[in-house]
Design an enzyme around this catalytic site. Structure first.
Site, PDB file in Angstrom:
ATOM      1  N   ASP A 295       0.860  -1.186   0.000  1.00 21.56           N
ATOM      2  CA  ASP A 295       0.000   0.000   0.000  1.00 21.56           C
ATOM      3  C   ASP A 295       0.898   1.238   0.000  1.00 21.56           C
ATOM      4  O   ASP A 295       1.913   1.286   0.708  1.00 21.56           O
ATOM      5  CB  ASP A 295      -0.894   0.007   1.242  1.00 21.56           C
ATOM      6  N   LEU A 296       0.543   2.227  -0.817  1.00 23.70           N
ATOM      7  CA  LEU A 296       1.327   3.466  -0.880  1.00 23.70           C
ATOM      8  C   LEU A 296       0.904   4.396   0.259  1.00 23.70           C
ATOM      9  O   LEU A 296      -0.287   4.696   0.416  1.00 23.70           O
ATOM     10  CB  LEU A 296       1.118   4.159  -2.226  1.00 23.70           C
ATOM     11  N   ASP A 337      -4.564   2.266  -4.514  1.00 22.95           N
ATOM     12  CA  ASP A 337      -3.099   2.252  -4.446  1.00 22.95           C
ATOM     13  C   ASP A 337      -2.597   0.976  -3.776  1.00 22.95           C
ATOM     14  O   ASP A 337      -1.525   0.960  -3.174  1.00 22.95           O
ATOM     15  CB  ASP A 337      -2.595   3.484  -3.698  1.00 22.95           C
TER      16      ASP A 337
END
Length: 440
Positions: A295-296, A337
């Site tokens: 996950d960003l 994301d």
């Protein structure tokens, strides 16, 4: 479809024999004219005879091959009635269509006249059937061939010749290896495969389908859809096969494109969520699996500050970096994301850690290279199958929980689920306790 006009010219025959031919009932698609002459010399020179002229000649009349050719040219076929067939010269035999015994009885003449009609009709029907076959085979854009059981090509169409880059004369009576330009072990293997295919069709006794990749002389590698069916003789014995092959290269490419579109994320080109479940639930038996849930961090800030166009560019760049970092992995964009990297057969924890360090360093360098992305980071949760039969949903949940731990404990790090299992349990209990207090 066809119609033939026959001319029966009887030379030196009795009036009764001439009458027998005159009263013959014409067969379907045939008409005939009958003319009688005492000798070849009585036939007017320069007479135009139809192509289908049969001269039934009494050998005891005054005649010669030279005179026969003068009167009929090359159009007529000769049936010689003779009492000494065994003494005929080669020049005469070469001109004969048939010979009948002399003297010619009325009964024999009646039988032979009917038999001659049928023979002519059978020949014409066979010729027309051959014409039909030629027309059909040459009209087809598909490759078509006839082979005997040993695998010799007896007949092919022009599309087949174009595929192999050879003429019909060069292909006829040749075998698979020569026709397709194979040599050595490759030729032996090709012949063996073809032979096995012919035997399979013969054993099945019906049309069989297969697909094969070949090298087309003009199109390069082609995918062919092949139908083969057995050919039988009059005793219902299989004597060979006939095959038709259609080039389905474009169809295969179109199917592949449709499948890729259905299984790919439109933005990044990575696998989509649907394909993730399809592929991983059908993985090979005994294949271990490690999931890395990514996950960003602070991605929402990029979208809110610079717009979705920059956000999309960021996701595409991250996808490309993941491909570069994990060239053999199954990489999926789960949505937004979030990404999942599936590693098959990678069990060594040190190797997994080395890969995580590599990708995180690569991401940091990339994020630093663009002023707009300096706030970005990446958190990862890793779940490794303890056995070959690990449940996919459970493994995905574990990697998600490990990801959650990474984000809750400072972000920009990776966490193995099995390393924080006890702490994670206590953390969950703490969260539930805090929620109860808040609700009260």
């Amino acid at each position: 479809m066809y119609h033939y006009n026959l001319a029966f010219v009887l030379v030196g025959m009795s009036d009764q024999v001439v009458s027998i031919f005159s009263h013959l009932l014409p067969l379907e698609r045939f008409t005939h004219d009958v003319k009688g002459f005492a000798s070849l010399a009585d036939i007017p020179a320069g007479t135009e005879w139809p192509l289908n002229t049969f001269v039934i000649l009494n050998d005891e009349t005054d005649w010669s091959i030279r005179l026969f050719k003068e009167r009929f040219g090359g159009k007529a076929r000769l049936i010689l009635c003779t009492s000494h067939a065994d003494k005929l010269e080669a020049s005469v035999l070469n001109q004969m269509y048939d010979f009948w015994p002399w003297p010619l009885s009325d009964t024999f003449a009646q039988l032979e006249a009917v038999r001659l009609q049928k023979r002519i009709k059978d020949e014409k029907d066979a010729w027309m059937n051959n014409q039909y076959l030629d027309i059909i085979t040459e009209m087809l854009p598909d490759l078509m061939w006839f082979k005997d059981m040993p695998g010799c090509h007896l007949r092919v169409n022009q599309a087949f010749c174009e595929a192999v880059g050879k003429t019909k004369e060069d292909v006829t009576n040749q075998y698979h290896g020569y026709i397709w330009g194979l040599s050595g072990e490759e030729a032996e293997y090709g012949e063996a495969v073809c032979r096995a295919s012919e035997l399979a069709v013969a054993k099945a006794g019906k049309t069989c389908h297969s697909e094969e990749t070949v090298y087309h002389s003009k199109r390069g590698l082609c995918e062919l859809s092949i139908l083969k069916t057995p050919v039988y003789d009059e005793n219902h014995e299989i004597i060979g096969t006939v095959g038709i092959a259609r080039d389905i290269t474009k169809e295969k490419e179109a199917q592949k494109q449709v499948l890729e579109l259905a299984n790919s994320d439109a933005l990044t080109g990575l696998h989509n969520r649907h394909h993730f479940y399809q592929r991983l639930r059908n993985r090979r038996k005994g294949e271990s699996l490690t999931l890395c849930y990514i996950d960003l961090d602070h991605f929402k800030y990029i979208n809110d500050t610079y717009g979705h166009k920059v956000g999309d560019e960021t996701l595409v760049a991250v996808a490309n970096l993941l491909r570069k970092s994990f060239p053999k992995a199954f990489i999926t964009r789960m949505g937004g994301d979030e990404f999942v990297v599936a590693l098959f057969g990678v069990n060594d924890r040190k190797e997994i850690k080395a890969r995580m360090e590599f990708v995180m360093n690569a991401m940091k360098e990339f994020f630093k290279s663009d002023e707009r992305m300096r706030t970005l980071a990446m958190s990862i949760g890793i779940a490794k199958s303890e056995n070959e039969e690990a449940d996919l949903d459970m493994l995905l949940q574990q990697s998600d929980e490990a990801l959650y731990w990474s984000k809750e404990h400072g972000r920009d790090q990776y966490t193995f689920y099995d390393e924080i299992l006890n702490e994670l349990q206590r953390f969950k209990e703490h969260v539930r306790h805090e929620r109860r207090i808040t609700e009260e």
